[in-house]
Design an enzyme around this catalytic site. Structure first.
Site, PDB file in Angstrom:
ATOM      1  N   GLY A  27      20.492   8.378  10.201  1.00 25.55           N
ATOM      2  CA  GLY A  27      21.519   9.339   9.908  1.00 25.55           C
ATOM      3  C   GLY A  27      22.267   8.739   8.544  1.00 25.55           C
ATOM      4  N   THR A  41       5.977   6.598   2.492  1.00 26.51           N
ATOM      5  CA  THR A  41       5.118   7.337   3.229  1.00 26.51           C
ATOM      6  C   THR A  41       5.791   7.387   4.512  1.00 26.51           C
ATOM      7  OG1 THR A  41       3.189   5.839   2.414  1.00 26.51           O
ATOM      8  CG2 THR A  41       3.084   6.691   4.721  1.00 26.51           C
ATOM      9  N   CYS A  74      28.455   1.271  16.084  1.00 23.35           N
ATOM     10  CA  CYS A  74      27.443   1.036  14.727  1.00 23.35           C
ATOM     11  C   CYS A  74      27.774  -0.349  13.875  1.00 23.35           C
ATOM     12  CB  CYS A  74      27.577   2.247  13.959  1.00 23.35           C
ATOM     13  SG  CYS A  74      26.848   3.601  14.477  1.00 23.35           S
TER      14      CYS A  74
HETATM   15  N1  PLP Z   1      26.809   9.128  11.807  1.00 25.87           N
HETATM   16  C1  PLP Z   1      27.410   9.169  12.993  1.00 25.87           C
HETATM   17  C2  PLP Z   1      28.413   9.907  13.280  1.00 25.87           C
HETATM   18  C3  PLP Z   1      26.958   7.807  13.787  1.00 25.87           C
HETATM   19  O1  PLP Z   1      27.520   7.929  15.238  1.00 25.87           O
HETATM   20  C4  PLP Z   1      25.992   7.103  13.383  1.00 25.87           C
HETATM   21  C5  PLP Z   1      25.619   5.960  14.138  1.00 25.87           C
HETATM   22  O2  PLP Z   1      26.212   5.481  15.210  1.00 25.87           O
HETATM   23  C6  PLP Z   1      25.385   7.431  12.097  1.00 25.87           C
HETATM   24  C7  PLP Z   1      25.966   8.286  11.355  1.00 25.87           C
HETATM   25  C8  PLP Z   1      24.214   6.548  11.520  1.00 25.87           C
HETATM   26  O3  PLP Z   1      23.051   6.890  11.984  1.00 25.87           O
HETATM   27  P1  PLP Z   1      21.893   5.949  12.002  1.00 25.87           P
HETATM   28  O4  PLP Z   1      21.922   4.996  12.913  1.00 25.87           O
HETATM   29  O5  PLP Z   1      20.595   6.804  12.402  1.00 25.87           O
HETATM   30  O6  PLP Z   1      21.720   5.443  10.656  1.00 25.87           O
END
Ligand code: PLP
Length: 391
Positions: free
Chosen positions: A72, A238, A324
């Site tokens: 993400g 890749t 996160c």
């Molecule tokens: N966007 C949102 C709303 C998220 O909750 C998160 C991860 O917690 C991300 C983006 C980031 O995604 P990734 O962990 O796949 O980089």
């Protein structure tokens, strides 16, 4: 002693679905580079393209609209790479975005030399349409706007269609971070009116380290990462064939809405049960549309750090604020933007359910959280009011 663990932190990452695990393992047994012309390469290519179809189907677009990324975060950065491509005159993003959007917006603003502005939200965490309209009016010819579909901390859903209509009325482009909504609530790119979206594999029961940048209609994508020209030149490198294969399988499974109803029943049971014991508990964003699996709750006088430790010792994995950036419990910028007072926000905990969650897990969480509240009152004299029967 290793007691049984209860995992209620699906918005941080969901346990890998067994079917996705099988797909990852099967793909790892192969040896192909998806760009090679020999049979091994063609086999790998077939896995990637099958997954592309599943991911595209999940959000209602054509497969050519899907670009695989490392997750993400990268997809959000790729979205903001399009700012210069669209000749954007201004960048607007909501105050409750994931840090990867806020950072990508800041970088893109600096690169394109255009202003970057936060869109305020109301007390429920929803973008204020009146404020957005005002900002759009002063945002020049082509604003680039990013508003997440569902928030990772509260689960609140944004009125995307209304936002899209406003943005398009000002000749703007709308990106949405759909990482949290995918697989939990209905999300269709075309009916929501967004132009581009971000997805992440590990939030829907796929493997970590794979995601997608998705366009509503196939169009040129300016690459952030160049080199071998993979993904039609949109994202060189890749392909992570096994990760993509697992993501594809998880995307097919995520299309099943039965799970959403089950999660909502369990989440609602959790909230009713806590409210009966602790009348002061507050469930953020609960009076507006939110994800069926998320409950963000707080009560006066609690400390999230202490609560998380107590719950962890009781065998429960939940998180405070955004997981996160975990490891540290920082103030939640989401609750801040919603104007939640410090005392309440300081004890806020996010519980997020998913495909493995059972009634027993919910009972276990409720009992442990109530016990932690009682302990907080006994040891520090602070903490929310308890219902009479609970003492
Ligand atoms: N966007 C949102 C709303 C998220 O909750 C998160 C991860 O917690 C991300 C983006 C980031 O995604 P990734 O962990 O796949 O980089």
């Amino acid at each position: 002693m290793t007691g049984e663990r209860t995992y209620l932190d699906y918005n941080a990452t969901a346990p890998l679905r067994p079917e996705a695990y099988e797909a990852v393992c099967a793909a790892m047994d192969g040896i192909g580079n998806a760009s090679s012309v020999h049979k091994e390469g063609r086999d790998a290519r077939a896995l990637v393209e099958t997954a592309r179809q599943s991911v595209a189907r999940l959000v209602g677009v054509e497969p050519d609209c899907v670009t695989f990324t490392s997750g993400g975060t990268e997809a959000n950065h790729l979205a903001f790479r399009q700012v210069a491509e669209h000749g954007a005159t201004n960048i607007l993003y909501s105050a409750v975005e994931h840090p990867s959007v806020a950072e990508a917006a800041r970088l893109a603003g600096a690169e394109a030399n255009v202003p970057v502005t936060e869109i305020p939200v109301d007390d429920h965490g929803r973008v204020s349409l009146a404020a957005l309209e005002d900002l759009l009016a002063g945002a020049g010819e082509h604003p680039f706007v990013s508003v997440m579909a569902a928030n990772n901390e509260t689960g609140v859903l944004q009125p995307l269609k209304e936002i899209a209509d406003l943005v398009h009325g000002h000749r703007g482009v709308l990106h949405t971070d759909a990482v949290q909504i995918a697989g939990k609530a209905t999300f269709d790119m075309r009916s929501s009116g967004v132009d581009m979206a971000t997805l992440s594999g590990h939030k829907i029961g796929g493997p970590l380290g794979v995601g997608a940048f998705v366009l509503a209609e196939d169009a040129h994508v300016a690459a952030r990462q160049t080199g071998g020209g993979q993904e039609r030149g949109r994202r060189s490198g890749t392909e992570n064939v096994s990760g993509i294969a697992g993501f594809g399988v998880a995307a097919s499974l995520a299309a099943n809405r039965d799970d959403a109803e089950r999660m909502q029943r369990l989440r609602d049971r959790l909230e009713t049960s806590l409210k009966a014991s602790v009348p002061d508990v507050e469930f953020f964003s609960s009076s507006v549309d939110r994800l069926p699996n998320t409950s963000c709750l707080g009560a006066p006088g609690l400390k999230a750090e202490t609560l998380l430790m107590q719950l962890d010792l009781a065998g429960l994995a939940v998180s405070a604020g955004s997981a996160c950036s975990s490891g540290k419990v920082a103030r939640s910028h989401v609750l801040d933007a919603m104007g939640v007072d410090d005392e309440l926000a300081g004890g806020a905990v996010r519980v997020s359910l998913g495909w493995k969650t059972s009634e027993k897990d919910i009972e276990k969480f409720c009992a442990a959280w109530i016990k932690a509240v009682q302990m907080s009152k006994r040891t520090s004299g602070s903490g929310p009011r308890l219902a009479a029967a609970e003492g």
